[in-house]
Design a protein around this motif. Structure first.
Motif, PDB file in Angstrom:
ATOM      1  N   UNK A 142       0.875  -1.172   0.000  1.00 28.03           N
ATOM      2  CA  UNK A 142       0.000   0.000   0.000  1.00 28.03           C
ATOM      3  C   UNK A 142       0.908   1.216   0.000  1.00 28.03           C
ATOM      4  N   UNK A 143       1.139   1.823  -1.152  1.00 25.95           N
ATOM      5  CA  UNK A 143       2.128   2.906  -1.234  1.00 25.95           C
ATOM      6  C   UNK A 143       1.695   4.142  -0.464  1.00 25.95           C
ATOM      7  N   UNK A 144       2.679   4.976  -0.157  1.00 27.84           N
ATOM      8  CA  UNK A 144       2.393   6.192   0.596  1.00 27.84           C
ATOM      9  C   UNK A 144       1.634   7.220  -0.226  1.00 27.84           C
ATOM     10  N   UNK A 145       1.354   6.918  -1.485  1.00 21.27           N
ATOM     11  CA  UNK A 145       0.448   7.784  -2.233  1.00 21.27           C
ATOM     12  C   UNK A 145      -0.970   7.690  -1.682  1.00 21.27           C
ATOM     13  N   UNK A 146      -1.249   6.661  -0.877  1.00 22.00           N
ATOM     14  CA  UNK A 146      -2.456   6.683  -0.061  1.00 22.00           C
ATOM     15  C   UNK A 146      -2.126   7.452   1.209  1.00 22.00           C
ATOM     16  N   UNK A 147      -2.502   8.694   1.244  1.00 16.69           N
ATOM     17  CA  UNK A 147      -2.099   9.591   2.327  1.00 16.69           C
ATOM     18  C   UNK A 147      -2.797   9.284   3.651  1.00 16.69           C
ATOM     19  N   UNK A 148      -3.828   8.453   3.616  1.00 15.55           N
ATOM     20  CA  UNK A 148      -4.530   8.131   4.837  1.00 15.55           C
ATOM     21  C   UNK A 148      -3.676   7.425   5.866  1.00 15.55           C
ATOM     22  N   UNK A 149      -2.632   6.733   5.406  1.00 15.20           N
ATOM     23  CA  UNK A 149      -1.798   6.041   6.383  1.00 15.20           C
ATOM     24  C   UNK A 149      -0.813   6.964   7.085  1.00 15.20           C
ATOM     25  N   UNK A 150      -0.823   8.226   6.703  1.00 10.65           N
ATOM     26  CA  UNK A 150       0.013   9.217   7.370  1.00 10.65           C
ATOM     27  C   UNK A 150      -0.755  10.002   8.433  1.00 10.65           C
ATOM     28  N   UNK A 151      -2.031   9.687   8.603  1.00 11.27           N
ATOM     29  CA  UNK A 151      -2.851  10.452   9.540  1.00 11.27           C
ATOM     30  C   UNK A 151      -2.375  10.273  10.972  1.00 11.27           C
ATOM     31  N   UNK A 152      -2.434  11.371  11.723  1.00  8.59           N
ATOM     32  CA  UNK A 152      -2.068  11.356  13.140  1.00  8.59           C
ATOM     33  C   UNK A 152      -3.216  11.814  14.030  1.00  8.59           C
ATOM     34  N   UNK A 153      -4.364  12.118  13.415  1.00  9.61           N
ATOM     35  CA  UNK A 153      -5.479  12.663  14.182  1.00  9.61           C
ATOM     36  C   UNK A 153      -6.430  11.583  14.688  1.00  9.61           C
ATOM     37  N   UNK A 154      -6.174  10.327  14.331  1.00 10.27           N
ATOM     38  CA  UNK A 154      -7.012   9.236  14.805  1.00 10.27           C
ATOM     39  C   UNK A 154      -6.223   7.934  14.789  1.00 10.27           C
ATOM     40  N   UNK A 155      -6.651   6.979  15.600  1.00 11.34           N
ATOM     41  CA  UNK A 155      -6.061   5.645  15.567  1.00 11.34           C
ATOM     42  C   UNK A 155      -6.467   4.986  14.257  1.00 11.34           C
ATOM     43  N   UNK A 156      -5.499   4.468  13.525  1.00  9.60           N
ATOM     44  CA  UNK A 156      -5.827   3.871  12.239  1.00  9.60           C
ATOM     45  C   UNK A 156      -4.809   2.804  11.863  1.00  9.60           C
ATOM     46  N   UNK A 157      -5.259   1.816  11.129  1.00  4.16           N
ATOM     47  CA  UNK A 157      -4.364   0.829  10.546  1.00  4.16           C
ATOM     48  C   UNK A 157      -3.780   1.365   9.257  1.00  4.16           C
ATOM     49  N   UNK A 158      -3.088   0.479   8.550  1.00  5.12           N
ATOM     50  CA  UNK A 158      -2.467   0.854   7.285  1.00  5.12           C
ATOM     51  C   UNK A 158      -0.970   0.959   7.419  1.00  5.12           C
ATOM     52  N   UNK A 159      -0.262   0.371   6.476  1.00  2.00           N
ATOM     53  CA  UNK A 159       1.198   0.451   6.441  1.00  2.00           C
ATOM     54  C   UNK A 159       1.636   0.263   4.999  1.00  2.00           C
ATOM     55  N   UNK A 160       2.895   0.556   4.676  1.00  5.64           N
ATOM     56  CA  UNK A 160       3.337   0.352   3.290  1.00  5.64           C
ATOM     57  C   UNK A 160       3.298  -1.109   2.864  1.00  5.64           C
ATOM     58  N   UNK A 161       3.119  -2.020   3.812  1.00  3.04           N
ATOM     59  CA  UNK A 161       3.056  -3.447   3.486  1.00  3.04           C
ATOM     60  C   UNK A 161       1.648  -3.892   3.120  1.00  3.04           C
ATOM     61  N   UNK A 162       0.633  -3.075   3.439  1.00  2.00           N
ATOM     62  CA  UNK A 162      -0.730  -3.444   3.103  1.00  2.00           C
ATOM     63  C   UNK A 162      -1.741  -2.788   4.021  1.00  2.00           C
TER      64      UNK A 162
END
Length: 208
Positions: A142-162
């Motif tokens: 899941x590339x960092x072009x999905x900016x949702x995995x950079x969010x810091x305003x909420x607990x969230x999953x997501x990593x560059x591995x998937x």
């Protein structure tokens, strides 16, 4: 048309929801998508007692059919930082596919769910990647072009591995995938379908 299999195991429905989101994203990219699950290994009486979701509509996959797809996206919950036994048991039966190079050059990807924020999401995804690489597949995350995995305003999953989700609210309660986590899964589905189409075209050119 590019054919994508979303193959998952889900005991309580969290990974199932991510699987549907991955499938939606892949369809948005023009792929023909099939969603299937692997067989349950837990005795039915135990599964009922633990509250497993046993009425999931997805059909049970066979190992041999894996060779029919241009891309396979695998989803499983974490079990002590690794994939669930149900998924590992299924993939361990792919020796025949491995022996005849049936999946070489196909695209593989992974997503997961954990019960806590630091419950082994990334090691689980990498454990799936290891199997995909042994089968000769090309791995996409899941590339960092999905900016949702950079969010810091909420607990969230997501990593560059998937894509991933957290299944526990921190107080022992059920937490369903957030919209951001589902968006990551849809993004991954689109990404996989797009890459798989390019790889399929390259295989056809090479065969010609």
């Amino acid at each position: 048309m590019t054919k994508v299999l979303v193959l998952y195991y889900s005991a309580f429905g969290h990974v199932e929801r991510l699987a549907q989101a991955v499938a939606t994203g892949a369809r948005e990219a023009g792929a023909a998508v099939v969603v299937k699950r692997v067989p349950e290994l837990v005795p039915e009486a135990v599964a009922h007692r633990k509250g497993y979701r046993l009425d999931q509509p997805a059909e049970v996959a066979t190992v041999e059919e894996l060779a029919d797809y241009d891309a396979i996206v695998i989803g499983t919950p974490t079990r002590f930082g690794n994939m669930a036994a149900q998924m590992k048991n299924f993939l361990d039966q792919a020796g025949g596919l491995w022996a005849r190079d049936a999946l070489v050059g196909r695209l593989g990807s992974a997503f997961t769910s954990t019960g806590s924020q630091h419950g082994g999401q990334e090691t689980t995804l990498v454990s799936i990647h290891t199997v995909l690489l042994h089968l000769g597949m090309v791995v996409a995350g899941l590339p960092y072009s999905f900016k949702g995995q950079l969010r810091m305003d909420e607990v969230t999953g997501g990593s560059p591995y998937g894509a991933s989700t957290l299944a526990d609210d921190g107080q022992g309660g059920d937490r369903q995938p957030s919209e951001n986590e589902l968006a990551g899964a849809r993004f991954q589905g689109r990404y996989v379908a797009t890459l798989a189409r390019a790889l399929a075209a390259a295989r056809m050119t090479e065969a010609a």
